[in-house]
Design a protein around this motif. Sequence first.
Motif, PDB file in Angstrom:
ATOM      1  N   TYR A  26       0.824  -1.202   0.000  1.00 60.74           N
ATOM      2  CA  TYR A  26       0.000   0.000   0.000  1.00 60.74           C
ATOM      3  C   TYR A  26       0.862   1.257   0.000  1.00 60.74           C
ATOM      4  O   TYR A  26       1.902   1.304   0.642  1.00 60.74           O
ATOM      5  CB  TYR A  26      -0.910   0.032   1.237  1.00 60.74           C
ATOM      6  CG  TYR A  26      -1.819  -1.162   1.324  1.00 60.74           C
ATOM      7  CD1 TYR A  26      -2.958  -1.244   0.538  1.00 60.74           C
ATOM      8  CD2 TYR A  26      -1.525  -2.223   2.174  1.00 60.74           C
ATOM      9  CE1 TYR A  26      -3.791  -2.348   0.606  1.00 60.74           C
ATOM     10  CE2 TYR A  26      -2.357  -3.331   2.246  1.00 60.74           C
ATOM     11  CZ  TYR A  26      -3.489  -3.383   1.458  1.00 60.74           C
ATOM     12  OH  TYR A  26      -4.299  -4.473   1.517  1.00 60.74           O
ATOM     13  N   GLN A  27       0.377   2.276  -0.701  1.00 54.10           N
ATOM     14  CA  GLN A  27       1.026   3.583  -0.711  1.00 54.10           C
ATOM     15  C   GLN A  27       0.167   4.546   0.095  1.00 54.10           C
ATOM     16  O   GLN A  27      -1.051   4.605  -0.091  1.00 54.10           O
ATOM     17  CB  GLN A  27       1.159   4.093  -2.144  1.00 54.10           C
ATOM     18  CG  GLN A  27       1.792   5.461  -2.247  1.00 54.10           C
ATOM     19  CD  GLN A  27       1.970   5.896  -3.685  1.00 54.10           C
ATOM     20  OE1 GLN A  27       2.280   5.094  -4.557  1.00 54.10           O
ATOM     21  NE2 GLN A  27       1.760   7.175  -3.951  1.00 54.10           N
ATOM     22  N   ILE A  83      -4.252   2.731   7.201  1.00 59.68           N
ATOM     23  CA  ILE A  83      -3.841   2.670   5.798  1.00 59.68           C
ATOM     24  C   ILE A  83      -4.946   3.206   4.900  1.00 59.68           C
ATOM     25  O   ILE A  83      -4.685   3.945   3.952  1.00 59.68           O
ATOM     26  CB  ILE A  83      -3.434   1.234   5.408  1.00 59.68           C
ATOM     27  CG1 ILE A  83      -2.119   0.869   6.094  1.00 59.68           C
ATOM     28  CG2 ILE A  83      -3.310   1.083   3.900  1.00 59.68           C
ATOM     29  CD1 ILE A  83      -1.715  -0.583   5.921  1.00 59.68           C
ATOM     30  N   TYR A  84      -6.183   2.866   5.217  1.00 62.30           N
ATOM     31  CA  TYR A  84      -7.309   3.365   4.420  1.00 62.30           C
ATOM     32  C   TYR A  84      -7.395   4.887   4.519  1.00 62.30           C
ATOM     33  O   TYR A  84      -7.522   5.579   3.508  1.00 62.30           O
ATOM     34  CB  TYR A  84      -8.627   2.726   4.863  1.00 62.30           C
ATOM     35  CG  TYR A  84      -9.787   3.182   4.011  1.00 62.30           C
ATOM     36  CD1 TYR A  84     -10.055   2.548   2.810  1.00 62.30           C
ATOM     37  CD2 TYR A  84     -10.585   4.249   4.396  1.00 62.30           C
ATOM     38  CE1 TYR A  84     -11.100   2.970   1.998  1.00 62.30           C
ATOM     39  CE2 TYR A  84     -11.630   4.670   3.594  1.00 62.30           C
ATOM     40  CZ  TYR A  84     -11.891   4.040   2.400  1.00 62.30           C
ATOM     41  OH  TYR A  84     -12.915   4.465   1.596  1.00 62.30           O
ATOM     42  N   GLU A  90      -5.976   4.493  -5.083  1.00 64.06           N
ATOM     43  CA  GLU A  90      -5.766   3.089  -5.436  1.00 64.06           C
ATOM     44  C   GLU A  90      -5.772   2.203  -4.192  1.00 64.06           C
ATOM     45  O   GLU A  90      -6.366   1.124  -4.179  1.00 64.06           O
ATOM     46  CB  GLU A  90      -4.440   2.934  -6.183  1.00 64.06           C
ATOM     47  CG  GLU A  90      -4.192   1.536  -6.687  1.00 64.06           C
ATOM     48  CD  GLU A  90      -2.903   1.415  -7.477  1.00 64.06           C
ATOM     49  OE1 GLU A  90      -2.394   0.282  -7.572  1.00 64.06           O
ATOM     50  OE2 GLU A  90      -2.405   2.433  -7.987  1.00 64.06           O
ATOM     51  N   THR A  91      -5.138   2.676  -3.143  1.00 67.83           N
ATOM     52  CA  THR A  91      -5.112   1.939  -1.878  1.00 67.83           C
ATOM     53  C   THR A  91      -6.519   1.804  -1.306  1.00 67.83           C
ATOM     54  O   THR A  91      -6.937   0.711  -0.905  1.00 67.83           O
ATOM     55  CB  THR A  91      -4.187   2.652  -0.869  1.00 67.83           C
ATOM     56  OG1 THR A  91      -2.845   2.577  -1.358  1.00 67.83           O
ATOM     57  CG2 THR A  91      -4.271   2.031   0.511  1.00 67.83           C
ATOM     58  N   LYS A  92      -7.258   2.897  -1.272  1.00 68.33           N
ATOM     59  CA  LYS A  92      -8.622   2.863  -0.743  1.00 68.33           C
ATOM     60  C   LYS A  92      -9.511   1.930  -1.561  1.00 68.33           C
ATOM     61  O   LYS A  92     -10.290   1.154  -1.004  1.00 68.33           O
ATOM     62  CB  LYS A  92      -9.203   4.271  -0.703  1.00 68.33           C
ATOM     63  CG  LYS A  92      -8.559   5.139   0.349  1.00 68.33           C
ATOM     64  CD  LYS A  92      -9.133   6.534   0.345  1.00 68.33           C
ATOM     65  CE  LYS A  92      -8.434   7.357   1.419  1.00 68.33           C
ATOM     66  NZ  LYS A  92      -8.954   8.709   1.521  1.00 68.33           N
ATOM     67  N   ALA A  93      -9.376   2.001  -2.890  1.00 64.89           N
ATOM     68  CA  ALA A  93     -10.183   1.147  -3.753  1.00 64.89           C
ATOM     69  C   ALA A  93      -9.864  -0.328  -3.504  1.00 64.89           C
ATOM     70  O   ALA A  93     -10.772  -1.161  -3.430  1.00 64.89           O
ATOM     71  CB  ALA A  93      -9.942   1.503  -5.219  1.00 64.89           C
ATOM     72  N   HIS A  94      -8.589  -0.654  -3.353  1.00 63.51           N
ATOM     73  CA  HIS A  94      -8.195  -2.051  -3.109  1.00 63.51           C
ATOM     74  C   HIS A  94      -8.784  -2.556  -1.792  1.00 63.51           C
ATOM     75  O   HIS A  94      -9.312  -3.675  -1.733  1.00 63.51           O
ATOM     76  CB  HIS A  94      -6.667  -2.164  -3.083  1.00 63.51           C
ATOM     77  CG  HIS A  94      -6.192  -3.542  -2.778  1.00 63.51           C
ATOM     78  ND1 HIS A  94      -6.264  -4.576  -3.678  1.00 63.51           N
ATOM     79  CD2 HIS A  94      -5.667  -4.070  -1.652  1.00 63.51           C
ATOM     80  CE1 HIS A  94      -5.801  -5.676  -3.126  1.00 63.51           C
ATOM     81  NE2 HIS A  94      -5.423  -5.401  -1.888  1.00 63.51           N
ATOM     82  N   ILE A  95      -8.702  -1.751  -0.754  1.00 60.06           N
ATOM     83  CA  ILE A  95      -9.232  -2.158   0.552  1.00 60.06           C
ATOM     84  C   ILE A  95     -10.747  -2.347   0.473  1.00 60.06           C
ATOM     85  O   ILE A  95     -11.289  -3.315   1.003  1.00 60.06           O
ATOM     86  CB  ILE A  95      -8.828  -1.147   1.645  1.00 60.06           C
ATOM     87  CG1 ILE A  95      -7.317  -1.263   1.895  1.00 60.06           C
ATOM     88  CG2 ILE A  95      -9.618  -1.370   2.935  1.00 60.06           C
ATOM     89  CD1 ILE A  95      -6.745  -0.210   2.805  1.00 60.06           C
ATOM     90  N   ARG A  96     -11.439  -1.449  -0.223  1.00 60.09           N
ATOM     91  CA  ARG A  96     -12.895  -1.593  -0.390  1.00 60.09           C
ATOM     92  C   ARG A  96     -13.225  -2.857  -1.180  1.00 60.09           C
ATOM     93  O   ARG A  96     -14.122  -3.619  -0.814  1.00 60.09           O
ATOM     94  CB  ARG A  96     -13.477  -0.369  -1.087  1.00 60.09           C
ATOM     95  CG  ARG A  96     -13.682   0.819  -0.195  1.00 60.09           C
ATOM     96  CD  ARG A  96     -14.532   1.904  -0.861  1.00 60.09           C
ATOM     97  NE  ARG A  96     -13.983   2.346  -2.131  1.00 60.09           N
ATOM     98  CZ  ARG A  96     -13.177   3.403  -2.306  1.00 60.09           C
ATOM     99  NH1 ARG A  96     -12.818   4.128  -1.269  1.00 60.09           N
ATOM    100  NH2 ARG A  96     -12.732   3.732  -3.497  1.00 60.09           N
ATOM    101  N   GLU A  97     -12.513  -3.091  -2.293  1.00 60.72           N
ATOM    102  CA  GLU A  97     -12.779  -4.248  -3.152  1.00 60.72           C
ATOM    103  C   GLU A  97     -12.551  -5.570  -2.424  1.00 60.72           C
ATOM    104  O   GLU A  97     -13.256  -6.545  -2.665  1.00 60.72           O
ATOM    105  CB  GLU A  97     -11.883  -4.196  -4.398  1.00 60.72           C
ATOM    106  CG  GLU A  97     -12.280  -3.116  -5.370  1.00 60.72           C
ATOM    107  CD  GLU A  97     -11.220  -2.896  -6.454  1.00 60.72           C
ATOM    108  OE1 GLU A  97     -10.232  -3.659  -6.509  1.00 60.72           O
ATOM    109  OE2 GLU A  97     -11.380  -1.941  -7.224  1.00 60.72           O
TER     110      GLU A  97
END
Length: 106
Positions: A26-27, A83-84, A90-97
């Motif tokens: 994550y960034q 992290i969220y 992109e990080t937020k979207a990955h965590i949501r997905e």
Amino acid sequence: MERKTYYISLTEGSISQNRTASSWDYQIQATDEEITQLREIFDQNYSSDWQGFWRAHIPFLQYHFDRENDAYDNGLQQVFKMIYELGDEETKAHIREQGLMDDIVE
């Protein structure tokens, strides 16, 4: 305070400003204070993980009934929440997905 870019690896529990130093998951953009807080949570999880390792050698108590595991699970939730909150889109979207924060993320 100034925000800087950091790269987080959950498996290694690492926080780096160098994108190519090691693999990362994550960034985020964070202040020095926020990074200190995230490092403390990683350190607590590391300690809880070792405690769990030693308790695993006493097989009479299943994981989900062992109250000591709550510390590790709660720490992991805190890591994902930070992290969220600090992550790029992109990080937020990955965590949501991945459904990692369904009870916290709207």
